[in-house]
Write a protein that holds these residues in place. Structure first.
Motif: not given
Lengths: 338, 250
Positions: A167, A170-171, A174-175, A178, A207, A334
């Motif tokens: 998770l 993934r975060v 992801s946008s 960012r 989350l 990233v």
């Protein structure tokens, strides 16, 4: 990281091979690692200093107990698999509710308010023990399999941890991740890029709470009998925060390594050291000082190192932070290169 | 109908009136400038347009819709993007990530929808690279934004604003700190941005640049609009000369 995973997978075998007894402590360390991943979303990714994270852990754990324990005031006795998602949902909802008033706060102010939340829950639940069973406790919390042993638990918790890491990964890519980085670097510029500060912060706080609820529900089921004590209090929040900061704020690997370092230190190394002193150093010293009972009487009370557990923990923390102020594995930007 | 319409816009900070009853109208497809001495209220005027401040009085209309009450990020979604007087890049992140953040409003797929999110991401990266090529920074896509020379950082900020696909681009002193060569390239770039159909409003102290590319100039002094018109009209206006050089002594 692959080496670490391999080590994690083979740990029960190694433990059995040397007739070790560290598996229960390792299960607790795995719970801490989940919490560190969850808090890293909030503190590391979004740069929101949260000092009440353990409260969400408590909400998840107590939800699991309320839904499944025969001693729960609600007496529902649900199955583990029904109670787990509902516990996560309850924590998620409470996380969103508590996030709401903090969305406009920044930096120190947010820290104080979240600390307030963290400090609020503990005495509230204690004072209403008749209703909450916080001190009395609840036993026989539902487990995923009827005859589950520590080894199976270990692998279950390891799987749950990998889910949390997935998770977090993934975060990060992801946008949402960012947008969080943008807010952390410069909130004014992030807004000027079309990012809604309130919405993005709400997402990550919710989350983060959900991850703590997940870890809490698993923890309650794992230990079987639940009452309100460390790590559900403010010290628990600080412990998880220390893991994130020590590992390297914002770094997934950092949260793993920081959590491992502190978890292993606190749950395995220091207790082992205490036992060692108790078993070997104390008798040897008693022998050596048998000629001067007055001196021995002075020294003996200090040899119970379990009383100095937090001193050792704190000192190690200070030394590690002085040696690597940016954390053990600092966050890397990233890369978007193909 | 004009793209941007300010009517009697006033902004007070306590006892100070930073912008006072300003009327301003901007047609689509032009390059316009706001000039004035330091402290004239230019940046406050920009901040009112961008939603950082709300007007104390008066109304702002953009593309036929009132801007009043909207937050900054909502205004960006309506098509009004900006740069800052002091560069505000996301320093440690790569240049392309800065642009992708600028495109945040085009990411509609929830981050849990793997396939949709991936498709969006791919399209966004393509578009980001195109925008970098447009401003001439293709080489720097994967470098950390704060590792670039100052002039390039300015361009990254413009590219980041362009990435949001704006109708109106607000540039706050884009030539500040640039050498004559870089300023010349910037002038050229602003022309090319206009040729793409994007309206440009800039605050600028470099009068040569303003005169060269603006079709419309507004002059602010102490929060009041003291002159407006084509660059030629404004440069001959005695009130403008007085604001910049002081009143002629008798």
């Amino acid at each position: 990281m692959k080496g670490l995973l391999l080590f994690g997978l083979s740990l029960p075998l190694l433990n059995a091979a040397v007739h070790g007894s560290i598996l229960p402590a390792c299960c607790q360390v795995l719970i801490y690692l989940m919490l560190a991943q969850g808090l890293n979303l909030v503190v590391g990714y979004a740069g929101l200093l949260h000092l009440g994270y353990a409260a969400f852990f408590a909400v998840g754990a107590f939800s699991m107990a309320y839904l499944t324990s025969p001693q729960s005031p609600f007496n529902l006795q649900w199955s583990f698999f029904l109670a787990l998602p509902l516990s996560v949902l309850v924590t998620l909802f409470i996380g969103a509710l508590l996030a709401w008033p903090t969305l406009k706060l920044r930096g120190d102010y947010l820290a104080i308010v979240t600390m307030g939340f963290g400090l609020m829950l503990d005495p509230l639940m204690r004072n209403y023990d008749d209703a909450t069973k916080a001190i009395t406790g609840m036993a026989a919390i539902a487990v995923p399999l009827t005859s589950i042993n520590t080894t199976v638990w270990y692998y279950l918790l390891l799987g749950a941890l990998l889910l949390c890491i997935g998770l977090a990964y993934r975060v990060r890519h992801s946008s949402l991740g960012r947008a969080l980085r943008a807010i952390r670097e410069d909130a004014v510029a992030a807004e000027a890029c079309g990012i809604s500060l309130a919405r993005t912060k709400l997402q990550v706080l919710t989350l983060g709470a959900a991850v703590a609820g997940f870890a809490g529900a698993l923890y309650a089921s794992y230990i079987g009998t639940l009452n309100l004590a460390f790590p559900f209090d403010f010290n628990g929040s600080i412990m998880v925060l220390a893991m994130v900061i020590l590992g390297g704020v914002g770094s997934i690997r950092g949260a793993v390594v920081g959590g491992l370092a502190l978890g292993v230190l606190n749950l395995i190394c220091i207790p082992k050291l205490i036992d060692l002193v108790q078993a070997h150093v104390q008798p040897a010293l008693a022998q050596a000082l048998s000629g001067s009972p007055a001196l021995w009487a002075q020294i003996e009370p200090w040899l119970d190192l379990s009383k100095a557990q937090f001193l050792m923990f704190g000192l190690t923390l200070v030394v590690m932070m002085l040696l690597r102020p940016e954390g053990m594995i600092p966050e890397k930007p990233v890369s978007y290169a193909e | 109908m004009s793209l941007l319409e300010a009517r009697q816009v006033t902004r007070r900070f306590g006892g100070l009136t930073a912008v006072s009853s300003v009327d301003f109208s901007l047609e689509a497809g032009v390059v316009a400038s706001v000039i004035g001495p330091n402290g004239a209220g230019k940046t406050t005027f920009f901040n009112l347009l961008a939603g950082v401040y709300q007007p104390s009085e008066g109304t702002l209309t953009f593309d036929g819709q009132p801007l009043t009450g909207l937050m900054t990020h909502q205004i960006v979604r309506r098509g009004l993007a900006r740069t800052f007087q002091n560069i505000r890049l996301f320093g440690p992140m790569s240049v392309i990530e800065n642009l992708l953040i600028g495109m945040h409003n085009r990411f509609k797929g929830n981050w849990l929808h793997f396939a949709q999110a991936r498709a969006e991401e791919k399209a966004a990266r393509q578009k980001a690279l195109e925008t970098l090529e447009f401003v001439g920074l293709s080489e720097d896509a994967h470098k950390a934004a704060n590792s670039l020379p100052y002039g390039h950082q300015r361009l990254v900020e413009i590219a980041r604003a362009l990435a949001s696909d704006p109708k109106l681009l607000l540039l706050d002193e884009p030539a500040a700190g640039m050498n004559p060569n870089e300023t010349q390239e910037l002038t050229h770039l602003i022309g090319r941005i206009r040729d793409r159909g994007i309206t440009v409003l800039l605050i600028e102290h470099d009068i040569k640049l303003v005169m060269e590319i603006s079709q419309q100039v507004m002059v602010l002094d102490h929060g009041h609009k003291i002159s407006e018109g084509t660059p030629e009209q404004v440069s001959r206006d005695p009130k403008v000369i007085e604001a910049y050089l002081g009143a002629p002594e008798e």
